[in-house]
Design an enzyme around this catalytic site. Structure first.
Site, mmCIF file in Angstrom:
data_model
loop_
_atom_site.group_PDB
_atom_site.id
_atom_site.type_symbol
_atom_site.label_atom_id
_atom_site.label_comp_id
_atom_site.label_asym_id
_atom_site.label_seq_id
_atom_site.Cartn_x
_atom_site.Cartn_y
_atom_site.Cartn_z
ATOM 1 N N CYS A 2 0.826 -1.215 0.000
ATOM 2 C CA CYS A 2 0.000 0.000 0.000
ATOM 3 C C CYS A 2 0.862 1.268 0.000
ATOM 4 C CB CYS A 2 -0.862 0.043 1.251
ATOM 5 S SG CYS A 2 -1.826 -1.444 1.478
ATOM 6 N N ARG A 27 4.832 0.732 -6.127
ATOM 7 C CA ARG A 27 4.817 -0.169 -4.971
ATOM 8 C C ARG A 27 3.892 -1.366 -5.195
ATOM 9 N NH1 ARG A 27 6.672 2.327 -0.245
ATOM 10 N NH2 ARG A 27 5.260 1.196 1.101
ATOM 11 N N TRP A 75 -2.951 -2.610 -1.573
ATOM 12 C CA TRP A 75 -2.498 -3.932 -2.038
ATOM 13 C C TRP A 75 -3.152 -4.911 -1.078
ATOM 14 C CZ3 TRP A 75 0.591 -8.073 -0.286
ATOM 15 C CH2 TRP A 75 1.118 -8.896 -1.294
ATOM 16 N N ASN A 101 -1.348 1.177 5.868
ATOM 17 C CA ASN A 101 -0.472 0.224 5.175
ATOM 18 C C ASN A 101 0.039 -0.728 6.246
ATOM 19 O OD1 ASN A 101 1.587 -1.128 3.869
ATOM 20 N ND2 ASN A 101 2.960 0.636 3.775
ATOM 21 N N GLY A 102 -0.220 -2.022 6.090
ATOM 22 C CA GLY A 102 0.236 -2.989 7.090
ATOM 23 C C GLY A 102 -0.870 -3.967 7.447
ATOM 24 N N GLU A 488 18.223 -15.578 -11.187
ATOM 25 C CA GLU A 488 17.734 -14.202 -11.310
ATOM 26 C C GLU A 488 17.073 -13.985 -12.677
ATOM 27 O OE1 GLU A 488 17.039 -11.852 -9.488
ATOM 28 O OE2 GLU A 488 17.101 -10.033 -10.683
ATOM 29 N N LYS A 492 13.221 -12.816 -13.246
ATOM 30 C CA LYS A 492 12.844 -11.625 -14.031
ATOM 31 C C LYS A 492 11.774 -11.979 -15.046
ATOM 32 C CE LYS A 492 13.942 -9.053 -12.182
ATOM 33 N NZ LYS A 492 14.734 -9.064 -10.992
ATOM 34 N N GLU A 495 8.318 -12.786 -13.314
ATOM 35 C CA GLU A 495 7.555 -11.715 -12.681
ATOM 36 C C GLU A 495 7.000 -10.680 -13.652
ATOM 37 O OE1 GLU A 495 9.681 -9.742 -9.538
ATOM 38 O OE2 GLU A 495 11.483 -9.517 -10.729
ATOM 39 N N HIS A 511 19.834 -34.349 -13.643
ATOM 40 C CA HIS A 511 19.172 -35.016 -12.516
ATOM 41 C C HIS A 511 17.666 -34.783 -12.520
ATOM 42 C CE1 HIS A 511 23.012 -36.179 -10.859
ATOM 43 N NE2 HIS A 511 23.438 -34.939 -11.048
ATOM 44 N N LYS A 610 6.542 -3.473 -4.762
ATOM 45 C CA LYS A 610 7.961 -3.106 -4.773
ATOM 46 C C LYS A 610 8.603 -3.361 -3.407
ATOM 47 C CE LYS A 610 11.713 -1.520 -6.607
ATOM 48 N NZ LYS A 610 12.432 -2.508 -7.444
HETATM 49 O O1 M6R Z 1 13.513 -4.510 -1.288
HETATM 50 P P1 M6R Z 1 14.087 -5.878 -1.214
HETATM 51 O O2 M6R Z 1 15.366 -6.028 -1.933
HETATM 52 O O3 M6R Z 1 14.213 -6.376 0.210
HETATM 53 O O4 M6R Z 1 13.030 -6.818 -1.932
HETATM 54 C C1 M6R Z 1 13.168 -8.196 -1.953
HETATM 55 C C2 M6R Z 1 12.244 -8.809 -2.978
HETATM 56 O O5 M6R Z 1 10.917 -8.560 -2.656
HETATM 57 C C3 M6R Z 1 12.531 -8.270 -4.394
HETATM 58 O O6 M6R Z 1 13.850 -8.498 -4.772
HETATM 59 C C4 M6R Z 1 11.594 -8.941 -5.417
HETATM 60 O O7 M6R Z 1 11.909 -10.290 -5.551
HETATM 61 C C5 M6R Z 1 11.661 -8.195 -6.744
HETATM 62 N N1 M6R Z 1 10.373 -8.138 -7.328
HETATM 63 C C6 M6R Z 1 12.579 -8.846 -7.712
HETATM 64 O O8 M6R Z 1 12.588 -8.243 -8.955
#
Ligand code: M6R
Length: 615
Positions: A2, A27, A75, A101-102, A488, A492, A495, A511, A610
């Site tokens: 949020c 966010r 959110w 937010n929370g 990674e 990417k 997501e 394996h 975010k």
């Molecule tokens: O702000 P942070 O680096 O702690 O966030 C960790 C993850 O939430 C963040 O890396 C998430 O996986 C991203 N969407 C990756 O692109």
């Protein structure tokens, strides 16, 4: 997660709030709302959807005048995303209005008690429970709003950043935080409230970041008051001057923030080592580390806690630390670590990595480590963030604001900082020679220029993306330092394009995952010359003989892999330990172009936030 925006002062609140909510869109959110005070009334409008939908709705539904207001992007946590569950929420009398937010964890029991006292609820949210609890306290104890908020919050368990105001006293906004970020922008006879500074950066560069457990009475007719939620004690406001500027948080001609941030990496990496890597003097200066050098020199083990992309940066660091410092390293998902009973020794150095510095799981993991006596070092990007403040010491990545939800420059700058830490430790512990240390520094210095070269293949990568955009699955393979890069790359793609992808150490393929390979399966293989090259070539042959489609990331000038792969993408040559800084670039660009070609919302992918400020 949020986003919160608020304004009190001499200007019209509505445009400031709407623009602020748009700045917080990165966010991640599913609905938006606003509440304004004018003409003795609260004018509230909220809707499922985007801020642009809210703007449309507000045109017909409310008067958008007023010099005081609050706005929210939600959110969903409690209750599905719909108009009713969106914030702001009214109290039963309609006098109070809140954004949050929370998560209020004990909201069910509070709700039950309030229902027994005659309160009714329109939404499924914990937030509506909180605003009614505040109303109930105010009614029963006959106290001012600030006091009522304080008493109510002391009855809650959970995390929050809130802003609340009353129709009866429309001269103040009460804000509070515990576990979720909240900043107050200080102008002349005006205040801005927001989850981070981006909504108010064009109006003021003076900001107060509330600490966990603090609340504030924000008003223009009297001085701002900050106090501890627990015991009412006053806190002197600490105003920071922000380094952020508007340009940094705008797209600067790029179609998406993600693309802009990918292209910012040469500069971001330079900014990360600026002033730290004194190549001529042959030393690395990092204040946070220098002050606690004995902790690093006496460490028996390094434990890294992080989530998502930051966890992948931690995995790269594991290889680097083990190679250079010869110390055992454990890399832990913060969300698992916090719920285990991890063995921690007083000589452990715990490194918490987080772009946002607000990730709830990472924060909880580092608190657990501190409680167990470990020394905690934070590697964060957002200056003044919760993790950076909670850590015993730390180093910022200085990547600049990362707005795209998918982390890009955060990853490479985290690896850069972690490389600096490892090099400094290795040198000071006598694990590497002076000439080796110099050689590493010189190569690190060349990395921004090499990243620049890797970015030049963007057009070619776009063409490769076009060939594979319709594939339902992807495999990513890498070995050694590039195994985490494979993870990674897969993250990417998942997501932002919603294509299923998995990352594997290349040798593990036989394996199990090899069973997936047929002519439909694209396999991206990181096959740079210095990283187990011959072994990787064997892995490529295994894929080829099963008709898999191979996209290989190779060192410039490579001929051998070119003969085997369907497509190759080149990166400049570098030391094996620094290759993740280059091999990650084509993977970022490939997922970006696939997502764009598929028409996905690259900067705000569905369901993602975010900064994940809830567990
Ligand atoms: O702000 P942070 O680096 O702690 O966030 C960790 C993850 O939430 C963040 O890396 C998430 O996986 C991203 N969407 C990756 O692109």
């Amino acid at each position: 997660m949020c986003g919160i925006v608020g304004y009190i002062g001499k200007r019209d609140a509505y445009p400031i709030i709407i623009k602020g909510l748009q700045r917080l869109e990165y966010r991640g959110y599913d609905s938006a709302g606003v509440a304004l005070y004018n003409d003795n009334e609260i004018h509230l409008c909220k809707t499922k959807g985007k801020v642009s939908d809210l703007k449309e709705k507000a045109k017909t539904d409310i008067s958008t005048e007023g010099k005081l207001g609050i706005g929210h992007t939600r959110w969903a946590t409690h209750g599905v995303p719909n108009d009713v569950n969106s914030h702001p929420h009214y109290s039963n009398s309609g006098d109070l209005v809140i954004i949050h937010n929370g998560i209020i964890e004990n909201y069910e029991s509070i709700k039950k008690e309030l229902k027994n006292r005659g309160y009714t609820f329109k939404s499924d949210t914990d937030t509506e429970v909180l605003v009614n609890l505040i109303e109930d306290v105010q009614k029963n104890e006959d106290v001012k709003l600030g006091k009522a908020v304080q008493i109510a919050l002391n009855q809650t368990v959970g995390a929050y950043a809130i802003a609340v105001f009353s129709r009866k006293k429309p001269k103040e906004i009460i804000v509070a935080r515990l576990g979720s970020p909240l900043a107050i922008g200080v102008g002349e006879d005006e205040y801005f409230i927001a989850s981070d500074a981006s909504p108010f950066i064009e109006y003021t560069s003076n900001a107060i970041y509330l600490e966990d457990g603090e609340m504030a009475v924000v008003r223009t007719h009297k001085p701002l008051k900050i106090l501890k939620i627990k015991d009412d004690s006053l806190v002197a406001p600490y105003i920071q001057e922000l380094q952020l500027n508007l340009e940094q948080i705008e797209k600067g001609g790029y179609e998406h923030f993600m693309l802009k941030e990918i292209f910012e990496q040469p500069q971001a990496i330079k900014d990360t080592f600026r002033g730290r890597m004194l190549e001529k003097e042959g030393m690395i200066k990092m204040a946070g580390m220098d002050e606690h050098m004995n902790k690093f020199l006496n460490a028996k083990r390094i434990v890294i806690v992080a989530c998502g992309t930051s966890w992948h940066a931690g995995l790269v660091a594991e290889y680097i630390f083990e190679e250079l410092v010869r110390l055992p390293v454990e890399v832990e998902y913060a969300s698992e670590f916090r719920y285990r009973n991890p063995v921690l020794e007083k000589d452990d150095v715990v490194i918490a990595i987080s772009q946002s510095g607000e990730t709830a799981d990472t924060m909880a993991a580092m608190k657990l480590a501190k409680e167990n006596g470990a020394f905690v070092f934070g590697v964060c990007n957002v200056v003044g963030s919760s993790i950076s403040r909670e850590a015993d010491a730390g180093a910022y990545t200085h990547a600049g604001p990362e707005i795209g939800v998918a982390s890009t420059k955060a990853f490479t700058t985290q690896i850069t900082v972690l490389t600096l830490i490892a090099l400094k430790m290795a040198y000071e512990k006598g694990k590497i020679s002076k000439s080796d240390f110099h050689m590493h520094l010189q190569e690190l210095d060349r990395i921004p220029e090499k990243v620049e070269k890797a970015l030049k293949y963007n057009d070619h990568i776009e063409k490769v993306a076009d060939k594979f955009k319709d594939a339902p699955n992807f495999l990513y393979l890498g070995r050694g330092f590039n195994f985490p890069v494979a993870l990674e790359g897969a993250l990417k793609l998942k997501e932002i394009s919603y294509i299923h992808a998995e990352g594997y150490p290349a040798a593990e393929m036989k394996h199990g995952p090899i069973a997936l390979i047929d002519e439909q399966m694209p396999v991206l293989v990181i096959a740079t010359r210095k990283g187990h090259y011959e072994k990787i070539i064997s892995n490529i042959q295994e894929i080829k003989s099963r008709k898999g489609k191979i996209i290989a990331v190779v060192t410039e000038g490579d001929e051998q892999v070119k003969d085997l792969a369907d497509y190759v993408i080149e990166v400049p040559e570098t030391m094996d330990s620094m290759s993740p800084l280059l091999t990650t670039i084509p993977l970022q660009l490939l997922s970006y172009h696939i997502a764009v070609l598929l028409g996905k919302n690259v900067d705000q992918p569905r369901n993602l936030a975010k900064a994940v400020t809830v567990e």
